[in-house]
Every structure is written in C-alpha cells, then in structure tokens.
Design a protein around this motif. Structure first.
Motif, PDB file in Angstrom:
ATOM      1  N   GLN A   1     -10.205 -10.443  35.004  1.00  0.00           N
ATOM      2  CA  GLN A   1     -10.144 -11.261  36.218  1.00  0.00           C
ATOM      3  C   GLN A   1     -10.733 -10.519  37.416  1.00  0.00           C
ATOM      4  O   GLN A   1     -11.476 -11.103  38.206  1.00  0.00           O
ATOM      5  N   THR A   2     -10.445  -9.238  37.554  1.00  0.00           N
ATOM      6  CA  THR A   2     -10.999  -8.491  38.680  1.00  0.00           C
ATOM      7  C   THR A   2     -12.504  -8.324  38.527  1.00  0.00           C
ATOM      8  O   THR A   2     -13.236  -8.366  39.513  1.00  0.00           O
ATOM      9  N   SER A   3     -12.957  -8.156  37.297  1.00  0.00           N
ATOM     10  CA  SER A   3     -14.399  -8.045  37.052  1.00  0.00           C
ATOM     11  C   SER A   3     -15.107  -9.343  37.430  1.00  0.00           C
ATOM     12  O   SER A   3     -16.153  -9.327  38.092  1.00  0.00           O
ATOM     13  N   GLU A   4     -14.520 -10.478  37.028  1.00  0.00           N
ATOM     14  CA  GLU A   4     -15.104 -11.772  37.370  1.00  0.00           C
ATOM     15  C   GLU A   4     -15.076 -12.008  38.877  1.00  0.00           C
ATOM     16  O   GLU A   4     -16.031 -12.545  39.447  1.00  0.00           O
ATOM     17  N   ALA A   5     -13.991 -11.593  39.520  1.00  0.00           N
ATOM     18  CA  ALA A   5     -13.895 -11.762  40.968  1.00  0.00           C
ATOM     19  C   ALA A   5     -14.972 -10.935  41.672  1.00  0.00           C
ATOM     20  O   ALA A   5     -15.587 -11.400  42.640  1.00  0.00           O
ATOM     21  N   LYS A   6     -15.224  -9.728  41.175  1.00  0.00           N
ATOM     22  CA  LYS A   6     -16.274  -8.895  41.770  1.00  0.00           C
ATOM     23  C   LYS A   6     -17.647  -9.537  41.579  1.00  0.00           C
ATOM     24  O   LYS A   6     -18.478  -9.523  42.479  1.00  0.00           O
ATOM     25  N   LYS A   7     -17.883 -10.111  40.393  1.00  0.00           N
ATOM     26  CA  LYS A   7     -19.163 -10.770  40.130  1.00  0.00           C
ATOM     27  C   LYS A   7     -19.353 -11.953  41.068  1.00  0.00           C
ATOM     28  O   LYS A   7     -20.438 -12.170  41.591  1.00  0.00           O
ATOM     29  N   GLN A   8     -18.293 -12.736  41.286  1.00  0.00           N
ATOM     30  CA  GLN A   8     -18.373 -13.888  42.184  1.00  0.00           C
ATOM     31  C   GLN A   8     -18.649 -13.432  43.611  1.00  0.00           C
ATOM     32  O   GLN A   8     -19.427 -14.042  44.331  1.00  0.00           O
TER      33      GLN A   8
END
Length: 154
Positions: free
Chosen positions: A134-141
């Motif tokens: 989730q944190t990885s996806e949030a960083k990508k967004q």
C-alpha cells in the motif's frame, strides 16, 4: 579498610558446615485434581499417551500457560498506590533422571502455544507485506501526480 576486609578479619567464627541429611522429606504425590479444570483433561491425556508421571506434562503446561500470559498479568500490591505494579515471573524446571522423556513431553506441551505463535507470525507477515504494498502504491500515485523535474543547462 574495606567492608570485605573487615568482614574477613572479623572475629565472628562461623560454625563448620554440617552435612545434609540423606533423606528427603516426604512430599504428597501430585494428583490431577491439583490442576486447573480447564487443562486437566489435556495434561492427563498426554501423561497417559506418553506413559509418564502426570507431574511432567503438568509442569510443562503451567510453564506454557505462564509464558502465554506473560506481562499481561500484573499484581498491584497496594490498594491505593496505582503506580506500583509487579509482573510475576514463573520459573519451572523438570528435573528427572536421563531417558525419562523430558524433552518429548516439553515439546508436546509447547505445541499449542507454538502453533498459535506461528499463526500470529504468519498474520503479521501478511499485514506487513500488505502495508508495504500500500505504501509503495501510494508513493507511485504521488509520483505520477507530481510535475516532472526540468533539467537545467549549465
């Protein structure tokens, strides 16, 4: 003169050590009714299956339960002083002659808490992996929405 030197040089003579008596005092035999009812059948069953005295699995069960309870059980020695808490520690030992199945009994009695701990560890690993995803996806967004840096020429 230090306290230790004063003690060693004191005139107080200690009596000579006396040998301990060879006989142990009589002890009442351990019986299943001394166990808490909720794990009595489990302990009796293991003692019967492994053909060991009930003492062995009983000691291990009590130690396992103590380890599971851990620091969550606290004693407040004074009724009014709520700042003082004591965490009781239970130390057990299984002392028997060699080849009396001490280790197999201990392993058998620790199986339930070990299984619970393994499940909790697996749940924790899944939760950590989900959090990292989730944190990885949030960083990508966040990166997708940010303006691209402009290269400067020197």
């Amino acid at each position: 003169m230090s306290t230790a030197e004063a003690y060693l040089n004191s005139s107080d003579d200690w009596p000579d050590p006396q040998p301990l008596e060879g006989q142990l005092p009589p002890v009442a035999p351990f019986t299943e009714d001394m166990l808490p009812e909720f794990f009595r059948p489990w302990v009796v069953d293991i003692a019967d299956l492994m053909q060991v005295p009930i003492d062995s699995p009983a000691i291990c069960a009590i130690a396992a339960l103590s380890g599971v309870v851990s620091r969550r059980a606290r004693i407040q020695p004074k009724a009014i002083d709520t700042t003082w808490h004591v965490v009781p520690n239970l130390w057990t030992g299984l002392v028997m002659p060699p080849s009396q199945l001490k280790t197999p009994v201990m392993n058998r009695m620790m199986k339930p808490p070990n299984n619970i701990e393994a499940r909790w560890q697996a749940e924790n690993r899944r939760a950590v992996a989900e959090y990292l995803q989730q944190t990885s996806e949030a960083k990508k967004q966040k990166v997708k929405g940010a303006p691209k840096p402009v290269a400067k020429r020197l």
